[in-house]
Design a protein around this motif. Structure first.
Motif, PDB file in Angstrom:
ATOM      1  N   LEU A 118      -6.003   0.475  23.679  1.00 21.24           N
ATOM      2  CA  LEU A 118      -4.576   0.650  23.405  1.00 21.24           C
ATOM      3  C   LEU A 118      -3.785   0.851  24.693  1.00 21.24           C
ATOM      4  CD1 LEU A 118      -2.200   1.240  21.433  1.00 21.24           C
ATOM      5  CD2 LEU A 118      -2.937   3.621  21.463  1.00 21.24           C
ATOM      6  N   LEU A 119      -4.305   1.666  25.601  1.00 27.14           N
ATOM      7  CA  LEU A 119      -3.591   1.977  26.831  1.00 27.14           C
ATOM      8  C   LEU A 119      -3.752   0.891  27.899  1.00 27.14           C
ATOM      9  CD1 LEU A 119      -4.428   5.784  27.016  1.00 27.14           C
ATOM     10  CD2 LEU A 119      -2.314   4.729  26.256  1.00 27.14           C
ATOM     11  N   ASP A 120      -4.772   0.035  27.739  1.00 21.96           N
ATOM     12  CA  ASP A 120      -4.994  -1.035  28.712  1.00 21.96           C
ATOM     13  C   ASP A 120      -4.207  -2.298  28.392  1.00 21.96           C
ATOM     14  OD1 ASP A 120      -6.633   0.373  30.342  1.00 21.96           O
ATOM     15  OD2 ASP A 120      -8.509  -0.344  29.466  1.00 21.96           O
ATOM     16  N   THR A 121      -3.477  -2.320  27.293  1.00 24.15           N
ATOM     17  CA  THR A 121      -2.758  -3.533  26.879  1.00 24.15           C
ATOM     18  C   THR A 121      -1.266  -3.241  26.808  1.00 24.15           C
ATOM     19  OG1 THR A 121      -3.227  -2.916  24.577  1.00 24.15           O
ATOM     20  CG2 THR A 121      -4.712  -4.478  25.612  1.00 24.15           C
ATOM     21  N   ARG A 122      -0.684  -3.077  27.973  1.00 27.29           N
ATOM     22  CA  ARG A 122       0.713  -2.662  28.041  1.00 27.29           C
ATOM     23  C   ARG A 122       1.689  -3.806  27.767  1.00 27.29           C
ATOM     24  NH1 ARG A 122      -2.080   0.028  31.820  1.00 27.29           N
ATOM     25  NH2 ARG A 122      -1.903  -1.646  33.310  1.00 27.29           N
ATOM     26  N   ASN A 123       1.318  -5.032  28.192  1.00 30.91           N
ATOM     27  CA  ASN A 123       2.194  -6.193  27.986  1.00 30.91           C
ATOM     28  C   ASN A 123       1.322  -7.431  27.775  1.00 30.91           C
ATOM     29  OD1 ASN A 123       1.348  -7.038  30.624  1.00 30.91           O
ATOM     30  ND2 ASN A 123       2.891  -5.655  31.492  1.00 30.91           N
ATOM     31  N   ARG A 124       1.967  -8.570  27.624  1.00 35.90           N
ATOM     32  CA  ARG A 124       1.205  -9.792  27.273  1.00 35.90           C
ATOM     33  C   ARG A 124       0.191 -10.151  28.350  1.00 35.90           C
ATOM     34  NH1 ARG A 124       2.029 -15.602  27.401  1.00 35.90           N
ATOM     35  NH2 ARG A 124       1.057 -16.535  25.533  1.00 35.90           N
ATOM     36  N   ILE A 128      -3.898 -10.423  27.743  1.00 35.59           N
ATOM     37  CA  ILE A 128      -4.691 -11.633  28.019  1.00 35.59           C
ATOM     38  C   ILE A 128      -5.880 -11.290  28.914  1.00 35.59           C
ATOM     39  CG2 ILE A 128      -4.662 -13.885  29.174  1.00 35.59           C
ATOM     40  CD1 ILE A 128      -1.690 -14.088  28.301  1.00 35.59           C
ATOM     41  N   ARG A 129      -5.615 -10.560  29.983  1.00 37.38           N
ATOM     42  CA  ARG A 129      -6.694 -10.196  30.911  1.00 37.38           C
ATOM     43  C   ARG A 129      -7.718  -9.284  30.241  1.00 37.38           C
ATOM     44  NH1 ARG A 129      -2.219  -9.873  34.613  1.00 37.38           N
ATOM     45  NH2 ARG A 129      -2.260 -11.626  36.066  1.00 37.38           N
ATOM     46  N   PHE A 130      -7.235  -8.369  29.399  1.00 41.76           N
ATOM     47  CA  PHE A 130      -8.141  -7.463  28.698  1.00 41.76           C
ATOM     48  C   PHE A 130      -9.090  -8.239  27.795  1.00 41.76           C
ATOM     49  CE2 PHE A 130      -9.200  -4.740  25.072  1.00 41.76           C
ATOM     50  CZ  PHE A 130      -9.719  -3.634  25.719  1.00 41.76           C
ATOM     51  N   ALA A 131      -8.551  -9.229  27.045  1.00 39.01           N
ATOM     52  CA  ALA A 131      -9.381 -10.031  26.142  1.00 39.01           C
ATOM     53  C   ALA A 131     -10.430 -10.828  26.928  1.00 39.01           C
ATOM     54  CB  ALA A 131      -8.496 -10.985  25.329  1.00 39.01           C
ATOM     55  N   GLU A 164      -3.965 -20.307  35.749  1.00 39.32           N
ATOM     56  CA  GLU A 164      -2.617 -20.472  36.292  1.00 39.32           C
ATOM     57  C   GLU A 164      -1.535 -20.305  35.224  1.00 39.32           C
ATOM     58  OE1 GLU A 164      -4.454 -24.636  35.756  1.00 39.32           O
ATOM     59  OE2 GLU A 164      -5.044 -22.673  36.549  1.00 39.32           O
ATOM     60  N   ASP A 165      -1.937 -20.347  33.949  1.00 41.16           N
ATOM     61  CA  ASP A 165      -0.957 -20.177  32.873  1.00 41.16           C
ATOM     62  C   ASP A 165      -0.755 -18.727  32.458  1.00 41.16           C
ATOM     63  OD1 ASP A 165      -0.581 -22.903  32.783  1.00 41.16           O
ATOM     64  OD2 ASP A 165      -2.126 -23.228  31.252  1.00 41.16           O
ATOM     65  N   ILE A 166      -1.578 -17.837  32.973  1.00 41.18           N
ATOM     66  CA  ILE A 166      -1.442 -16.418  32.616  1.00 41.18           C
ATOM     67  C   ILE A 166      -0.173 -15.872  33.277  1.00 41.18           C
ATOM     68  CG2 ILE A 166      -2.465 -14.114  32.797  1.00 41.18           C
ATOM     69  CD1 ILE A 166      -5.198 -15.439  32.877  1.00 41.18           C
ATOM     70  N   PRO A 167       0.727 -15.274  32.514  1.00 46.87           N
ATOM     71  CA  PRO A 167       1.984 -14.777  33.110  1.00 46.87           C
ATOM     72  C   PRO A 167       1.736 -13.610  34.071  1.00 46.87           C
ATOM     73  CG  PRO A 167       1.767 -14.019  30.838  1.00 46.87           C
ATOM     74  CD  PRO A 167       0.641 -14.997  31.075  1.00 46.87           C
ATOM     75  N   GLU A 168       2.677 -13.424  34.954  1.00 54.88           N
ATOM     76  CA  GLU A 168       2.561 -12.315  35.915  1.00 54.88           C
ATOM     77  C   GLU A 168       2.759 -10.976  35.210  1.00 54.88           C
ATOM     78  OE1 GLU A 168       5.169 -12.764  39.184  1.00 54.88           O
ATOM     79  OE2 GLU A 168       4.319 -14.689  39.829  1.00 54.88           O
ATOM     80  N   ASP A 169       2.065  -9.986  35.725  1.00 55.66           N
ATOM     81  CA  ASP A 169       2.185  -8.629  35.184  1.00 55.66           C
ATOM     82  C   ASP A 169       3.430  -7.987  35.778  1.00 55.66           C
ATOM     83  OD1 ASP A 169       1.813  -6.204  34.044  1.00 55.66           O
ATOM     84  OD2 ASP A 169       0.096  -5.603  35.274  1.00 55.66           O
ATOM     85  N   ILE A 170       4.477  -7.830  34.961  1.00 50.37           N
ATOM     86  CA  ILE A 170       5.742  -7.293  35.467  1.00 50.37           C
ATOM     87  C   ILE A 170       5.903  -5.833  35.037  1.00 50.37           C
ATOM     88  CG2 ILE A 170       6.881  -9.532  35.506  1.00 50.37           C
ATOM     89  CD1 ILE A 170       8.217  -8.771  32.847  1.00 50.37           C
ATOM     90  N   ASP A 171       6.608  -5.091  35.855  1.00 51.57           N
ATOM     91  CA  ASP A 171       6.882  -3.694  35.529  1.00 51.57           C
ATOM     92  C   ASP A 171       7.934  -3.607  34.429  1.00 51.57           C
ATOM     93  OD1 ASP A 171       5.142  -2.764  37.474  1.00 51.57           O
ATOM     94  OD2 ASP A 171       6.689  -2.817  39.035  1.00 51.57           O
ATOM     95  N   SER A 172       7.919  -2.486  33.730  1.00 51.16           N
ATOM     96  CA  SER A 172       8.967  -2.244  32.736  1.00 51.16           C
ATOM     97  C   SER A 172      10.266  -1.921  33.470  1.00 51.16           C
ATOM     98  CB  SER A 172       8.582  -1.069  31.835  1.00 51.16           C
ATOM     99  OG  SER A 172       8.538   0.136  32.584  1.00 51.16           O
TER     100      SER A 172
END
Length: 435
Positions: A118-124, A128-131, A164-172
């Motif tokens: 739950l805590l490792d999946t903050r955004n899309r 993706i990386r978690f899966a 290359e299709d994985i979106p960038e991890d952006i801050d809130s």
């Protein structure tokens, strides 16, 4: 021999004050004055020539007035105010130095795999990386879907996605605002220090920058943090008593609406949006806990550390002995401050004056600005402080009598003059039984 305690009280807080005097033997109010300025107090005290012992707080106005009116009187500084001001100095130091949540090594690994997911999946991007990580660890698509509370289609889509299709991890937005604020403050600190290194005085720096002296001193201090001490401070609210339950229910896949309905049956009166904001903040904390060496971290709210100033650790519910030891290990000066507080409390009731000077020298070695300011006040009023150790008298009677005065004042609200208030108070005191 007459023994009295003297204190001030408010007619209108922050605007007008008076003075009250109580007999320490009979516990009766002797008189009140409609001022706490030095000259009226001196004139008033001279009307009582047989005063030999006076208990008071740390007010230098009262100290000076008593000295001038009764040079031979023994002045006793109130122990409660001495302990309270010391605790306040340490508390100010902690608010200045420590963030709202203090990072320490994790003392226990209590999170379930579901909670960690739950805590490792903050955004899309994180999902993706978690899966993909879990798939590489050998989990099946079904197991990953259950862990993430996602559909099989979504998990398969994540696994089939090209790198290359994985979106960038952006801050809130909240994190971005915080980074901008920290950067701005660091620039201010650097500019103030640059001016100081060039030989500018505090007055000149204040004129150039527009900052007040306390801000300039904080920026020049080596231990002054660039993060605002109030950042990330968790305020008590309607959600506070349900936080752990929310995390547990959310880790099981329940929606925010479903969770809200459950906790509303237990007394929660807030909104579902508050749950979403809470979870966002918890995920941000999890991100802070992650380090390159994968060392597990946890965060202790500063408010629990502040409570240790006033209570034993057994009576502070938000911190364990193990966590306390980790905090002291990381911040040894904090452990010394706690120890100094305990030693001063014992000193106040020890009747041993020989311990005072060594304690003050040990406190000076800590090099805490707030503490040095407190010690300067002690040395300025040293005789009265020593008398507070020798004698058992205190200002407790004054505090209780002021409460009595406030009740009478409020009953007479809107129609009382000072003379009427004084007359009624002294009349009631004439019926007071001597203890």
């Amino acid at each position: 021999m007459v023994r009295v305690c003297i204190d001030d009280f408010a007619f209108k807080k922050r605007y007008s004050y008076g003075t009250i005097m109580i007999d320490l033997d009979s516990h009766r109010i002797i008189d009140i004055l409609d001022s706490r300025d030095k000259e009226p107090v001196i004139e008033w005290l001279r009307n009582y020539p047989n005063i030999e012992i006076v208990s008071r707080d740390g007010s230098q106005v009262y100290a000076s007035a008593i000295t001038e009116a009764h040079p031979r009187a023994v002045q006793i500084s109130d122990r409660f105010h001495l302990l309270k001001n010391l605790s306040g100095a340490v508390e100010k130091y902690m608010f200045r130095l420590f963030p709202a949540r203090v990072e320490i090594p994790a003392t226990a690994r209590t999170r379930t795999p579901e909670m960690q997911a739950l805590l490792d999946t903050r955004n899309r991007a994180q999902r993706i990386r978690f899966a993909r990580t879990k798939y590489e660890e050998g989990l099946t698509v079904n197991e990953i879907a259950l862990l993430m509370h996602s559909s099989l289609t979504t998990v398969n889509k994540y696994l089939a996605m090209k790198e290359e299709d994985i979106p960038e991890d952006i801050d809130s937005a909240r994190e971005r605002q915080h980074k901008v604020a920290v950067s701005t403050r660091e620039q201010k600190i650097a500019y103030v220090r640059k001016l100081f290194d060039e030989g500018c005085s505090l007055q000149e720096i204040s004129r150039i920058t527009g900052y007040v002296f306390n801000t300039i001193k904080r920026y020049l201090s080596e231990d002054g943090p660039s993060i605002n001490g109030h950042y990330d401070n968790r305020r008590p609210g309607k959600l506070q008593s349900y936080e752990s339950e929310i995390l547990e229910l959310r880790s099981k896949g329940l929606t925010y609406t479903e969770i809200t309905e459950i906790i509303k049956k237990k007394g929660y009166t807030g909104t579902v949006d508050a749950l979403r904001v809470f979870m966002q903040k918890e995920r941000e904390h999890q991100k802070k806990c992650e380090t390159k060496d994968s060392e597990s971290k946890e965060y202790i709210p500063r408010k629990w550390m502040v409570q240790l100033i006033y209570k034993a650790i057994d009576h502070v519910k938000g911190i364990t002995q193990e966590q306390y030891e980790e905090i002291i290990k990381k911040y040894p000066i904090l452990g010394k401050a706690y120890e100094m507080l305990r030693n001063f409390h014992e000193l106040m009731f020890s009747k041993n004056l020989d311990k005072l000077e060594p304690w003050m020298k040990d406190a000076e070695k800590l090099q805490i600005d707030e503490m040095n300011s407190y010690l300067a006040g002690l040395r300025k009023d040293l005789d009265a402080v020593k008398n507070s150790i020798i004698y058992t008298y205190s200002n407790g009677l004054a505090e209780g009598s002021v409460n009595k005065l406030k009740v009478i004042k409020r009953i007479m609200y809107g129609r009382n003059s000072f003379e009427l208030l004084r007359s009624k108070l002294l009349l009631l005191e004439s019926f007071h039984q001597i203890n």
